[in-house]
Design a protein around this motif. Structure first.
Motif, PDB file in Angstrom:
ATOM      1  N   ILE A   1       0.879  -1.177   0.000  1.00  0.00           N
ATOM      2  CA  ILE A   1       0.000   0.000   0.000  1.00  0.00           C
ATOM      3  C   ILE A   1       0.909   1.217   0.000  1.00  0.00           C
ATOM      4  O   ILE A   1       1.680   1.433   0.937  1.00  0.00           O
TER       5      ILE A   1
ATOM      6  N   HIS B   1      -5.353   0.920  -8.127  1.00  0.00           N
ATOM      7  CA  HIS B   1      -4.802  -0.380  -7.710  1.00  0.00           C
ATOM      8  C   HIS B   1      -4.371  -1.203  -8.906  1.00  0.00           C
ATOM      9  O   HIS B   1      -4.864  -1.021 -10.029  1.00  0.00           O
TER      10      HIS B   1
ATOM     11  N   PHE C   1      -9.391  -3.764  -2.883  1.00  0.00           N
ATOM     12  CA  PHE C   1      -8.861  -2.555  -3.538  1.00  0.00           C
ATOM     13  C   PHE C   1      -9.868  -1.996  -4.552  1.00  0.00           C
ATOM     14  O   PHE C   1     -10.025  -0.779  -4.694  1.00  0.00           O
TER      15      PHE C   1
END
Ligand SMILES: Cc1cc2nc3c(=O)[nH]c(=O)nc-3n(C[C@H](O)[C@H](O)[C@H](O)COP(=O)(O)OP(=O)(O)OC[C@H]3O[C@@H](n4cnc5c(N)ncnc54)[C@H](O)[C@@H]3O)c2cc1C
Length: 452
Positions: free
Chosen positions: A161, A293, A341
């Motif tokens: 992340i 993402h 995500f």
């Protein structure tokens, strides 16, 4: 979501709060931060000394159970104190209920407190002086430079992340414009920080219950209070041009500019020329991405995904809201990282784009429109309408700053309808007494549904 291991890149405001939330879920979190530990090294060149925290940020801090650790860092501000050219001041309230205040908070103090909270959880390992230097999308690996040991190593992004801020190395490494890589739009205006120190006995030299603004049309100076009795001043000003950071190229020009435009502030400022010459000019811009993402391997979050200009004081608040939304999406026990995500992106991307637009608009409002009597009349009318229709007509500023349950996208949409109504209702009118509020209420009931 099952218990898992996750790497978070960037121990700034977003990365440290997210570490707290993921560790609380039993996940093993490795937090990699480029800087040395700011709690030992002192604040090394943060982007601004203090920030506005409002309802969304406070909600997130409470959601993470850390609000009591940071509350003492906050100074409440109930309105804008407008400083006119002639030195006259006028307080414009932000809201109309007692709790409708925003808070000034120290960026360094807040970041340090959140790092403490993250570190207090045995599931979190924080590694400082670890700088991501590149991301390889094909291999899904990040190259990290260990500044403490002087070597590079690769880690697998599974998942990673990236909370590495507006200049995200990870985002910039993604070359495919249809995937994550975004646009970076510079504003053309930059900022510089100055200071008003505490007066004798640590007393504030201006009202600490307000955010002070010197609106000057094409630019503005603002001041936010700090708990120690001082104020941080920020000049937002064109980067280039006739009157700009570039044109103020001598001490004399700087001194003349301040004497002409901010006469009442000058005697309060600490070492104007010394600070001017030693503090950097910071750039401002907006980052937008098509996607945040890459499957279930990588997620951009906070400024790395969506930096916004600071004129609504919402970049950190939005980044904190991201943390809450991601945490809530993780409640689904069956979701894998890709689904998490995907759902997160779907929920937040329209909100990020909405506040990016509204923050740009608010620069014009702060530096210019606040001085316009029509603006003041519309604000007065919007408060009157909110009193009559509290669930239907909420001023846009209030929706953004005080109502975390109203999404930014909804605030933008409703705000547009409300603005048109306000313009219609005040056309050719110079006083609220001349507006038929009962009639206005009827019109609003036909055009604007209730919020909830
Ligand atoms: C002048 C100004 C005023 C602002 N005022 C407000 C305000 O009043 N209210 C508000 O809500 N927001 C405000 N903001 C926005 C706010 O600062 C950001 O939105 C917020 O800091 C975003 O948090 P973040 O953690 O995503 O990014 P950052 O705070 O930028 O944190 C990123 C972290 O990642 C680390 N990092 C960066 N690159 C790497 C790398 N390659 N490897 C490892 N680590 C890395 C950095 O050292 C940093 O610790 C303001 C911004 C500016 C510029």
């Amino acid at each position: 979501m099952k218990k898992d291991s996750v790497t978070i890149l960037g121990g700034g405001l977003c990365g440290s709060l997210l570490s707290v939330l993921l560790a609380r879920r039993g996940m093993k979190v490795t937090l990699l931060e480029r800087r040395p530990d700011p709690r030992k090294a002192g604040d090394v060149g943060g982007r601004s000394i203090n920030l506005v925290v409002s309802a969304r940020g406070i909600h997130a801090l409470k959601h993470a159970g850390v609000f009591d650790k940071v509350e003492s860092l906050m100074v409440p501000m109930a309105g804008r104190m407008i400083h006119d050219d002639d030195g006259a001041t006028e307080l414009q309230a932000y809201g109309q209920k007692e709790d409708e205040v925003i808070h000034s908070v120290s960026r360094g103090g807040l970041n340090n407190a959140l790092l403490d909270c993250a570190e207090a959880d045995s599931n979190v390992t924080i590694r400082f002086e670890q700088e991501a230097v590149s991301y390889y999308p094909e291999e899904k690996t990040v190259r990290v430079r260990d500044h403490a040991k002087g070597n590079d190593y690769d880690i697998n992004a599974s998942p990673l992340i990236a909370a590495d801020g507006a200049g995200s190395v990870v985002r910039r490494a993604l070359a495919d414009p249809d995937k994550l890589s975004g646009t970076e739009e510079l504003l053309g205006h930059s900022y510089k920080e100055l200071a008003i120190p505490a007066g004798a006995d640590g007393i504030f030299q201006m009202d600490p219950g307000a955010l002070h603004i010197w609106p000057r049309g094409g630019y503005m100076l603002i001041a936010l209070p700090n708990p120690e009795g001082d104020f941080t001043l920020t000049l937002f000003f064109p980067s280039e041009g006739e009157l700009s950071f570039a044109s103020l190229d001598s001490d004399q020009k700087v001194a003349d500019f301040f004497d002409t435009n901010f006469e009442d502030a000058v005697p309060l400022i600490d070492d104007l020329l010394g600070t001017w010459n030693s503090n950097p000019v910071g750039i401002l811009g907006t980052v937008r991405c098509k996607h945040w993402h890459d499957g279930g391997d990588l997620l951009l979050i906070g400024d790395a995904a969506h930096a916004v200009v600071p004129f609504h004081g919402q970049g950190m608040n939005l980044a904190f809201e991201d943390c809450v939304v991601l945490d809530q999406v993780l409640d689904n026990p069956d979701a894998d990282w890709e689904t998490v995500f995907e759902v997160f992106e779907k929920e937040q991307i329209a909100n990020a784009n909405a506040i990016a637009d509204m923050a740009l608009e608010n620069y014009i409002e702060m530096r210019d429109t606040v001085r316009d009597p029509q603006y003041v009349l519309r604000k007065e009318l919007s408060f009157a309408l909110e009193r009559r229709l509290p669930n239907r007509f909420i001023p846009r500023y209030s929706m953004i700053m005080f109502h975390n349950e109203i999404s930014y996208a909804t605030a933008q949409e409703r705000g547009d309808v409300q603005q048109r109504l306000l313009e219609e209702l005040t056309e050719g009118i110079d006083s609220i007494d001349k507006i038929d509020i009962d009639e206005a209420v009827k019109i609003i009931e036909t055009r604007l549904p209730p919020v909830h």
